[in-house]
Design an enzyme around this catalytic site. Structure first.
Site, PDB file in Angstrom:
ATOM      1  N   CYS A  43      -5.393  -7.249  -6.327  1.00 24.21           N
ATOM      2  CA  CYS A  43      -4.801  -7.302  -4.991  1.00 24.21           C
ATOM      3  C   CYS A  43      -4.836  -5.940  -4.317  1.00 24.21           C
ATOM      4  O   CYS A  43      -5.283  -5.801  -3.180  1.00 24.21           O
ATOM      5  CB  CYS A  43      -3.362  -7.829  -5.078  1.00 24.21           C
ATOM      6  SG  CYS A  43      -2.561  -7.893  -3.476  1.00 24.21           S
ATOM      7  N   CYS A  61      -6.443  -8.413  -1.727  1.00 24.79           N
ATOM      8  CA  CYS A  61      -5.594  -8.570  -0.528  1.00 24.79           C
ATOM      9  C   CYS A  61      -5.513  -7.336   0.372  1.00 24.79           C
ATOM     10  O   CYS A  61      -5.697  -7.441   1.578  1.00 24.79           O
ATOM     11  CB  CYS A  61      -4.153  -8.905  -0.923  1.00 24.79           C
ATOM     12  SG  CYS A  61      -3.944  -9.724  -2.492  1.00 24.79           S
ATOM     13  N   LYS A  77      -8.882  -5.989   1.795  1.00 26.23           N
ATOM     14  CA  LYS A  77      -9.377  -7.086   2.645  1.00 26.23           C
ATOM     15  C   LYS A  77      -8.661  -7.096   3.994  1.00 26.23           C
ATOM     16  O   LYS A  77      -9.270  -7.153   5.042  1.00 26.23           O
ATOM     17  CB  LYS A  77      -9.189  -8.420   1.895  1.00 26.23           C
ATOM     18  CG  LYS A  77      -9.615  -9.674   2.609  1.00 26.23           C
ATOM     19  CD  LYS A  77      -8.568 -10.300   3.505  1.00 26.23           C
ATOM     20  CE  LYS A  77      -7.230 -10.562   2.898  1.00 26.23           C
ATOM     21  NZ  LYS A  77      -7.195 -11.627   1.907  1.00 26.23           N
ATOM     22  N   TYR A 137     -11.450 -19.153   0.430  1.00 28.38           N
ATOM     23  CA  TYR A 137     -10.770 -18.035   1.105  1.00 28.38           C
ATOM     24  C   TYR A 137     -11.702 -16.837   1.324  1.00 28.38           C
ATOM     25  O   TYR A 137     -11.810 -16.296   2.416  1.00 28.38           O
ATOM     26  CB  TYR A 137      -9.643 -17.509   0.205  1.00 28.38           C
ATOM     27  CG  TYR A 137      -8.375 -18.294   0.122  1.00 28.38           C
ATOM     28  CD1 TYR A 137      -7.264 -17.904   0.869  1.00 28.38           C
ATOM     29  CD2 TYR A 137      -8.248 -19.366  -0.744  1.00 28.38           C
ATOM     30  CE1 TYR A 137      -6.061 -18.570   0.740  1.00 28.38           C
ATOM     31  CE2 TYR A 137      -7.054 -20.044  -0.863  1.00 28.38           C
ATOM     32  CZ  TYR A 137      -5.957 -19.646  -0.120  1.00 28.38           C
ATOM     33  OH  TYR A 137      -4.768 -20.306  -0.238  1.00 28.38           O
ATOM     34  N   GLU A 147     -13.024 -15.320   4.843  1.00 27.41           N
ATOM     35  CA  GLU A 147     -12.469 -14.033   5.284  1.00 27.41           C
ATOM     36  C   GLU A 147     -13.573 -12.999   5.508  1.00 27.41           C
ATOM     37  O   GLU A 147     -13.581 -12.283   6.506  1.00 27.41           O
ATOM     38  CB  GLU A 147     -11.439 -13.536   4.258  1.00 27.41           C
ATOM     39  CG  GLU A 147     -10.212 -14.426   4.250  1.00 27.41           C
ATOM     40  CD  GLU A 147      -9.133 -14.012   3.245  1.00 27.41           C
ATOM     41  OE1 GLU A 147      -7.983 -14.418   3.425  1.00 27.41           O
ATOM     42  OE2 GLU A 147      -9.453 -13.284   2.277  1.00 27.41           O
ATOM     43  N   HIS A 198      10.502 -17.372  24.046  1.00 27.42           N
ATOM     44  CA  HIS A 198       9.496 -17.530  25.082  1.00 27.42           C
ATOM     45  C   HIS A 198       9.090 -16.190  25.661  1.00 27.42           C
ATOM     46  O   HIS A 198       9.965 -15.352  25.912  1.00 27.42           O
ATOM     47  CB  HIS A 198      10.066 -18.429  26.201  1.00 27.42           C
ATOM     48  CG  HIS A 198       9.050 -18.844  27.188  1.00 27.42           C
ATOM     49  ND1 HIS A 198       8.011 -19.696  26.870  1.00 27.42           N
ATOM     50  CD2 HIS A 198       8.884 -18.507  28.490  1.00 27.42           C
ATOM     51  CE1 HIS A 198       7.266 -19.877  27.960  1.00 27.42           C
ATOM     52  NE2 HIS A 198       7.775 -19.168  28.944  1.00 27.42           N
ATOM     53  N   GLU A 250       6.775 -20.741  19.360  1.00 30.98           N
ATOM     54  CA  GLU A 250       7.754 -21.679  19.946  1.00 30.98           C
ATOM     55  C   GLU A 250       7.191 -23.102  19.990  1.00 30.98           C
ATOM     56  O   GLU A 250       7.947 -24.074  20.052  1.00 30.98           O
ATOM     57  CB  GLU A 250       8.200 -21.225  21.339  1.00 30.98           C
ATOM     58  CG  GLU A 250       7.114 -21.295  22.390  1.00 30.98           C
ATOM     59  CD  GLU A 250       7.598 -20.834  23.770  1.00 30.98           C
ATOM     60  OE1 GLU A 250       8.705 -21.220  24.185  1.00 30.98           O
ATOM     61  OE2 GLU A 250       6.857 -20.073  24.433  1.00 30.98           O
TER      62      GLU A 250
END
Ligand code: NDP
Length: 454
Positions: free
Chosen positions: A43, A48, A51, A179, A183, A437, A442
């Site tokens: 990772c 991760c 990346k 993945y 990616e 908002h 939302e």
């Protein structure tokens, strides 16, 4: 506590191993961790973290296009330098390696550099020195796998090589539809590379909600990625200008690099596991019970080497559960349900809970809410990109079973909604929540009409 040298000997200082080591030490266990490569594991070093840094680097291209087409900016002379990015990334990783070392030291965990092999259910050897431990934890992770049926597969790079390329390719062929393939397709495209992505099936990201898969495919094609489904690479050969990939339909592609993002395999071999009686499954993963215990009671395994759910936060969770089980008199089973996940594609996709088809396969009737819209930021720009959000709701109980999204900040947004899914909240409770908002998020609390029911 015992006659052993250690209470816990951990093999592998990646995400799971480090967490289990530190927490076990904090419960009073005498812990050692052996690592043969780099602190922080995949990772931190080749996964991760680098990346995501690459994703940030490549996203500036789109942001500059939006700034100039919609917001009055003019940008001259913008140039990208790959070696600078690599050097910056390497510097950050070195810093993180140091952080991991210090965290282990401060926790009182003994760090050992070298490859550990299991000699018997309570003995481990590193650099010729044997140590005994009441418990052994295998947290050795996984390695990219290039299918042997791809002739010339050794000419392809994997994600590991992609993080250290000397120069940015002009053309790349990416094989795979998981993945990593998705990616890296976004990363390279954003950096101006011609990208062809090949996936053997009819639609990539198998296991994700179908609407996410098809919407993301459309978005990636719009971003200029040449996405081809139902195709695979049969052979790779050297060519005067780089490489030639011969596809299984006989067609050919030229590229400077071929990236095989065709899955990973558990790092379970040649570390003495089978000799010690540890059972491996058909893909070589350490078979464990609900408490991460292997077929040998003193040997445990967490993270990718168990091939349960190969995500860093899941390995951390498994490490926390194991430390509590072994040294805190609090048996904890890792929970692998309602685990949120994001694909850092461009735009990103994120998900938590059941897909629509999983819910139906469970025999449920479902109400599906879906909204596809142009995010406010894009309204002034030339961008045709659209966000897509989807809720899968149990028709009977009105519980929200799944939250899915493709669009900017999908990971950030779905992480928040994951709490609601985990808590089993209902659609009424989503509706009773006031939106912020103007945001994209939302939309998840303002979807009124289902697009399908039952
Ligand atoms: P995945 O298992 O996600 O995907 C592998 C891909 O390769 C699939 O599309 C698969 O196709 C394809 N494939 C497998 N074998 C062959 C073959 N022989 N020929 C052609 N294609 C093949 O693996 P990744 O390498 O992308 O990632 C590994 C794991 O790492 C992920 O599963 C995930 O758990 C983790 N990860 C998580 C990330 C995140 O959280 N953002 C980022 C990166 C990795 P098919 O679907 O047909 O089997």
């Amino acid at each position: 506590m015992s006659d052993y040298d250690y209470d816990l000997f951990v093999i592998g200082a990646g995400s799971g191993g480090v967490r289990a080591s530190r927490l076990s030490a904090s419960f009073g266990a005498r812990v050692a961790v052996a690592e043969e490569r780099f602190l922080g594991g995949t990772c931190v070093n080749i996964g991760c973290i680098p990346k995501k840094l690459f994703v940030y680097a490549s996203a500036f291209q789109e942001e500059m296009a939006e700034a100039t087409s919609g917001y009055g900016w003019s940008i001259q002379g913008a140039e990208f330098d790959w070696p600078t990015l690599i050097a910056q990334k390497n510097r950050e990783i070195e810093r993180l390696n140091g952080v991991y070392g210090r965290l282990l030291d401060q926790a009182g965990v003994e760090r050992i550099e070298g490859r550990a092999t299991v000699k018997d259910p309570h003995t481990v050897e590193v650099n010729g020195k044997r140590s005994t431990a009441r418990h052994i934890l295998v947290a050795t992770g996984s390695t990219p796998f290039v299918p042997p049926e791809i002739e010339g597969g050794e000419l392809a790079i994997t994600s590991e090589g992609a993080f250290y390329l000397d120069s940015l390719p002009e053309r790349i062929v990416i094989v795979g539809g998981g993945y990593i393939a998705v990616e890296f397709a976004g990363i390279f495209r954003g950096l101006g590379v011609d990208v062809v992505q090949l996936y053997r099936g009819s639609l990539f990201l198998r296991g994700f909600d179908d609407d996410i898969r098809s919407h993301l495919a459309e978005e990636m094609r719009q971003a200029g990625i040449d996405l081809r489904f139902g195709l695979n690479v049969a052979r790779i050969e050297p060519h005067s200008r780089g490489l030639r990939a011969i596809l299984d339909d006989g067609s050919e592609l030229e590229a400077d690099q071929v990236l095989a993002a065709t899955g990973r395999r558990p790092n379970s071999l040649e570390i003495g596991l089978e000799e010690a009686g540890v059972r491996l499954d058909t893909v070589g993963a350490v078979a464990v019970d609900d408490y991460s215990q292997s077929s040998v009671p003193s040997i445990h395994a967490i993270g990718d080497v168990t091939n349960r759910m190969n995500l860093t936060p899941v390995a951390l969770h498994e490490g926390i559960c194991l430390a509590n089980t072994l040294f805190n008199a609090r048996p904890m089973k890792p929970v692998h349900e309602a685990v949120p996940a994001a694909v850092f594609s461009q735009p990103p996709a994120a998900t938590v809970g059941l897909t629509e088809s999983e819910a139906r396969e469970q025999g449920r009737r479902v109400d599906v809410y879906r909204s596809t819209f142009r995010a406010l930021k894009q309204t002034l720009t030339d961008s045709q990109s659209k966000s897509m959000m989807k809720l899968v709701v149990d028709s009977q109980s009105q519980q929200v079973l799944g939250v899915h999204m493709v669009g900017h900040e999908a990971g950030e947004i779905v992480q928040g909604f994951a709490v609601a899914v985990k808590a089993g909240l209902t659609k009424d409770q989503f509706d009773a929540t006031i939106g912020i908002h103007p945001t994209s998020a939302e939309e998840f609390v303002t979807m009124r009409e289902p697009v399908s029911q039952g």
